[in-house]
Design an enzyme around this catalytic site. Sequence first.
Site, mmCIF file in Angstrom:
data_model
loop_
_atom_site.group_PDB
_atom_site.id
_atom_site.type_symbol
_atom_site.label_atom_id
_atom_site.label_comp_id
_atom_site.label_asym_id
_atom_site.label_seq_id
_atom_site.Cartn_x
_atom_site.Cartn_y
_atom_site.Cartn_z
ATOM 1 N N THR A 122 69.253 -18.008 -27.099
ATOM 2 C CA THR A 122 69.600 -16.620 -26.792
ATOM 3 C C THR A 122 68.771 -15.592 -27.566
ATOM 4 O O THR A 122 68.226 -14.666 -26.969
ATOM 5 C CB THR A 122 71.112 -16.406 -27.077
ATOM 6 O OG1 THR A 122 71.828 -17.273 -26.212
ATOM 7 C CG2 THR A 122 71.530 -14.976 -26.863
ATOM 8 N N TYR A 168 79.016 -5.827 -22.332
ATOM 9 C CA TYR A 168 77.638 -5.851 -21.797
ATOM 10 C C TYR A 168 77.520 -4.873 -20.628
ATOM 11 O O TYR A 168 76.557 -4.134 -20.508
ATOM 12 C CB TYR A 168 77.287 -7.269 -21.306
ATOM 13 C CG TYR A 168 76.645 -8.160 -22.349
ATOM 14 C CD1 TYR A 168 77.252 -8.399 -23.573
ATOM 15 C CD2 TYR A 168 75.426 -8.775 -22.087
ATOM 16 C CE1 TYR A 168 76.662 -9.231 -24.508
ATOM 17 C CE2 TYR A 168 74.826 -9.613 -23.025
ATOM 18 C CZ TYR A 168 75.454 -9.841 -24.229
ATOM 19 O OH TYR A 168 74.863 -10.662 -25.149
ATOM 20 N N ARG A 216 70.414 -42.720 -23.628
ATOM 21 C CA ARG A 216 69.461 -43.567 -22.882
ATOM 22 C C ARG A 216 68.497 -44.323 -23.800
ATOM 23 O O ARG A 216 67.901 -45.303 -23.394
ATOM 24 C CB ARG A 216 68.684 -42.734 -21.873
ATOM 25 C CG ARG A 216 67.743 -41.716 -22.475
ATOM 26 C CD ARG A 216 66.905 -41.091 -21.378
ATOM 27 N NE ARG A 216 66.164 -39.941 -21.855
ATOM 28 C CZ ARG A 216 65.407 -39.189 -21.074
ATOM 29 N NH1 ARG A 216 65.322 -39.447 -19.793
ATOM 30 N NH2 ARG A 216 64.752 -38.157 -21.576
ATOM 31 N N TYR A 255 71.782 -31.173 -28.131
ATOM 32 C CA TYR A 255 72.646 -30.092 -28.639
ATOM 33 C C TYR A 255 74.031 -30.151 -27.992
ATOM 34 O O TYR A 255 75.050 -30.218 -28.673
ATOM 35 C CB TYR A 255 72.046 -28.738 -28.268
ATOM 36 C CG TYR A 255 70.902 -28.242 -29.106
ATOM 37 C CD1 TYR A 255 71.110 -27.248 -30.059
ATOM 38 C CD2 TYR A 255 69.615 -28.714 -28.945
ATOM 39 C CE1 TYR A 255 70.058 -26.749 -30.818
ATOM 40 C CE2 TYR A 255 68.560 -28.229 -29.688
ATOM 41 C CZ TYR A 255 68.788 -27.246 -30.626
ATOM 42 O OH TYR A 255 67.753 -26.757 -31.375
ATOM 43 N N GLU A 291 74.104 -23.163 -53.482
ATOM 44 C CA GLU A 291 73.372 -23.183 -54.758
ATOM 45 C C GLU A 291 72.445 -24.407 -54.839
ATOM 46 O O GLU A 291 71.474 -24.409 -55.574
ATOM 47 C CB GLU A 291 74.311 -23.113 -55.959
ATOM 48 C CG GLU A 291 75.128 -24.365 -56.187
ATOM 49 C CD GLU A 291 76.034 -24.251 -57.424
ATOM 50 O OE1 GLU A 291 75.565 -23.819 -58.470
ATOM 51 O OE2 GLU A 291 77.232 -24.599 -57.300
ATOM 52 N N ALA A 343 69.670 -11.303 -5.958
ATOM 53 C CA ALA A 343 68.474 -10.564 -5.546
ATOM 54 C C ALA A 343 67.351 -11.558 -5.304
ATOM 55 O O ALA A 343 67.253 -12.579 -5.984
ATOM 56 C CB ALA A 343 68.068 -9.575 -6.626
ATOM 57 N N CYS A 351 77.042 -20.227 -25.769
ATOM 58 C CA CYS A 351 77.232 -19.983 -27.203
ATOM 59 C C CYS A 351 78.612 -19.426 -27.572
ATOM 60 O O CYS A 351 79.256 -19.922 -28.495
ATOM 61 C CB CYS A 351 76.199 -18.977 -27.714
ATOM 62 S SG CYS A 351 74.603 -19.093 -26.943
ATOM 63 N N HIS A 382 77.329 -19.958 -58.462
ATOM 64 C CA HIS A 382 78.170 -21.115 -58.692
ATOM 65 C C HIS A 382 79.643 -20.768 -58.584
ATOM 66 O O HIS A 382 80.035 -19.708 -59.046
ATOM 67 C CB HIS A 382 77.876 -21.653 -60.113
ATOM 68 C CG HIS A 382 78.591 -22.918 -60.421
ATOM 69 N ND1 HIS A 382 78.277 -24.123 -59.817
ATOM 70 C CD2 HIS A 382 79.616 -23.160 -61.276
ATOM 71 C CE1 HIS A 382 79.083 -25.056 -60.300
ATOM 72 N NE2 HIS A 382 79.909 -24.497 -61.170
ATOM 73 N N GLY A 438 70.080 -31.921 -20.604
ATOM 74 C CA GLY A 438 69.038 -30.905 -20.548
ATOM 75 C C GLY A 438 69.374 -29.821 -19.536
ATOM 76 O O GLY A 438 70.386 -29.913 -18.825
HETATM 77 P P1 NDP Z 1 68.750 -31.437 -25.049
HETATM 78 O O1 NDP Z 1 67.348 -31.359 -24.597
HETATM 79 O O2 NDP Z 1 69.121 -30.931 -26.384
HETATM 80 O O3 NDP Z 1 69.222 -32.969 -24.969
HETATM 81 C C1 NDP Z 1 69.149 -33.668 -23.764
HETATM 82 C C2 NDP Z 1 69.646 -35.071 -24.008
HETATM 83 O O4 NDP Z 1 69.787 -35.744 -22.771
HETATM 84 C C3 NDP Z 1 68.692 -35.909 -24.846
HETATM 85 O O5 NDP Z 1 69.437 -36.768 -25.644
HETATM 86 C C4 NDP Z 1 67.907 -36.664 -23.785
HETATM 87 O O6 NDP Z 1 67.399 -37.880 -24.238
HETATM 88 C C5 NDP Z 1 68.989 -36.923 -22.766
HETATM 89 N N1 NDP Z 1 68.504 -37.103 -21.397
HETATM 90 C C6 NDP Z 1 67.595 -36.363 -20.722
HETATM 91 N N2 NDP Z 1 67.483 -36.797 -19.452
HETATM 92 C C7 NDP Z 1 68.326 -37.837 -19.318
HETATM 93 C C8 NDP Z 1 68.664 -38.701 -18.248
HETATM 94 N N3 NDP Z 1 68.100 -38.567 -17.052
HETATM 95 N N4 NDP Z 1 69.582 -39.669 -18.460
HETATM 96 C C9 NDP Z 1 70.173 -39.807 -19.651
HETATM 97 N N5 NDP Z 1 69.893 -39.014 -20.722
HETATM 98 C C10 NDP Z 1 68.982 -38.045 -20.552
HETATM 99 O O7 NDP Z 1 69.592 -30.738 -23.883
HETATM 100 P P2 NDP Z 1 71.030 -30.051 -23.863
HETATM 101 O O8 NDP Z 1 71.448 -30.125 -22.444
HETATM 102 O O9 NDP Z 1 71.910 -30.588 -24.914
HETATM 103 O O10 NDP Z 1 70.694 -28.544 -24.218
HETATM 104 C C11 NDP Z 1 69.670 -27.849 -23.509
HETATM 105 C C12 NDP Z 1 69.052 -26.803 -24.369
HETATM 106 O O11 NDP Z 1 69.936 -25.717 -24.497
HETATM 107 C C13 NDP Z 1 68.755 -27.245 -25.812
HETATM 108 O O12 NDP Z 1 67.526 -27.901 -25.913
HETATM 109 C C14 NDP Z 1 68.779 -25.934 -26.545
HETATM 110 O O13 NDP Z 1 67.522 -25.315 -26.450
HETATM 111 C C15 NDP Z 1 69.803 -25.121 -25.773
HETATM 112 N N6 NDP Z 1 71.095 -25.149 -26.482
HETATM 113 C C16 NDP Z 1 71.169 -24.611 -27.723
HETATM 114 C C17 NDP Z 1 72.339 -24.636 -28.423
HETATM 115 C C18 NDP Z 1 72.401 -24.045 -29.793
HETATM 116 O O14 NDP Z 1 71.508 -23.288 -30.147
HETATM 117 N N7 NDP Z 1 73.405 -24.374 -30.607
HETATM 118 C C19 NDP Z 1 73.558 -25.209 -27.863
HETATM 119 C C20 NDP Z 1 73.370 -25.756 -26.562
HETATM 120 C C21 NDP Z 1 72.177 -25.721 -25.896
HETATM 121 P P3 NDP Z 1 65.948 -38.003 -24.926
HETATM 122 O O15 NDP Z 1 66.120 -37.596 -26.339
HETATM 123 O O16 NDP Z 1 65.634 -39.452 -24.750
HETATM 124 O O17 NDP Z 1 65.028 -37.107 -24.168
#
Ligand code: NDP
Length: 446
Positions: free
Chosen positions: A310, A98, A197, A176, A440, A114, A47, A435, A261
Amino acid sequence: MAFDFDYFVIGAGSGGVRSSRIAAGHGAKVAIAEEFRVGGTCVIRGCVPKKLLVIGAHFAEDLEDARRFGWTIGEKSFDWATLRDNVLDDVTRISGAYQSTLDTHQVETFRTRATISAPNEVTVDGRKVTAKHVLVATGARPLVPDIPGAEFGITSNEVFNLPELPKRAVICGAGYIANELAGILHELGVDVTLIVRSDTLLRGWDRSLADRLLAISTEKGIQFRFNMKPERVEKREDGKLEIFCANGRSMETDMLLWAVGRQPNSEGLGLEALGIELKPNGAIPVDADSHTSLPWLHAVGDVTDRLQLTPIAIREGHALADGLFGDKHWQVDHSMVPSAVFSHPPLASVGMTEGEARNKLGDACVYTSDFRPMKNVLAGRNERSLYKLVTDRATGRLVGAHMIGPDAPEILQALAIAVKAGLTKEQLDSTVALHPTMAEELVLMR
Ligand code: NDP
């Protein structure tokens, strides 16, 4: 039995640090172990540096738009090393803050990995220490697909430290991280392509917002390749990467970034030997109080994969420490949690999408405002914002709010209070507009 500590926390990220501090405030004798740097993903490689890069990258548009507001901008250039190093310095400052928090609360810090070696026992640096309660707050890490050559790609962990920006980048994913990093890199002059994908961007988000981001991003020059799933990556002698996909298509790039992910960090901690059965993705199962099946073992944050955010990890850590050591029992409400994608422009959302509301409530009302912000009009920037409110038709209560446009996360944070409080659309309408603002629109939707 006398323990060395009342509370031993593994992982000094957002959840672990908050939990330690609160427990210590209740008089517990606390220790925390961290194998990397204090601060965790959010502070060190998530973040915080991401948001600073978003701000830095946005100057590319601001400097361009300034001309229409009468400013003469001379020759402009961008130096990645300056931005990167200033951001990394700030990360170090916050990590230090921190650590100071831990020190002021007399939390003993072990700067090492740990592991849990027996019930109520943790091993650090070969030394066994006992604790009445143990918390696992080890977070998650970027997932890397299990395909040949995947190691030639980088993840969000490395992107903040790049020695230099590549000319071209391919980002795999459409969630994200993919959209946030696509925006940053594109604004900084990198030729960015997202490979997705499926045919869906930002799964789970309101479709019209995701479509709007796709349209704006494409207009800016970010490229999208849908229905492309990498099967193999090769590195050529000249250092360039070639990505081969399932449908026979391939792509060449200078940098490949996996944003597919995140995976809970639960391996090698000794959990299996204790009889903890992890979820298929490695997440530690916990109840609403963040307790595992063992009375002395608890887990919070991304390692439990409830909501990977977070502020959620912080609350979970806080509630747990209050319950264990402060005799104050409360549970984290995982509903109506606002979140944002800090793309260019950003999206923000709280509560149900239109589709979810219709499924869950049977009948929902949807109000939208689709407008071009004043600044974009004068700047000649053809980027429209889209705000959407979802209400329960039976009660008129707000059940969801979704926005894309400049400052959407800032505006939505305030609106999330109204949604969480269950205010009605009528109550929103009774508020006089401020405004001229973008916000708004929220009280003017009919
Ligand atoms: P996300 O879950 O947001 O997105 C993962 C993306 O990868 C999706 O488009 C998914 O497709 C695709 N995907 C998954 N597996 C594969 C694969 N094997 N091959 C190709 N594409 C694939 O994950 P992120 O890594 O972007 O972020 C993880 C998490 O971290 C978020 O869900 C969020 O909770 C947190 N985060 C929050 C942020 C914020 O608050 N601003 C910023 C960054 C992270 P499909 O849709 O088809 O599943």
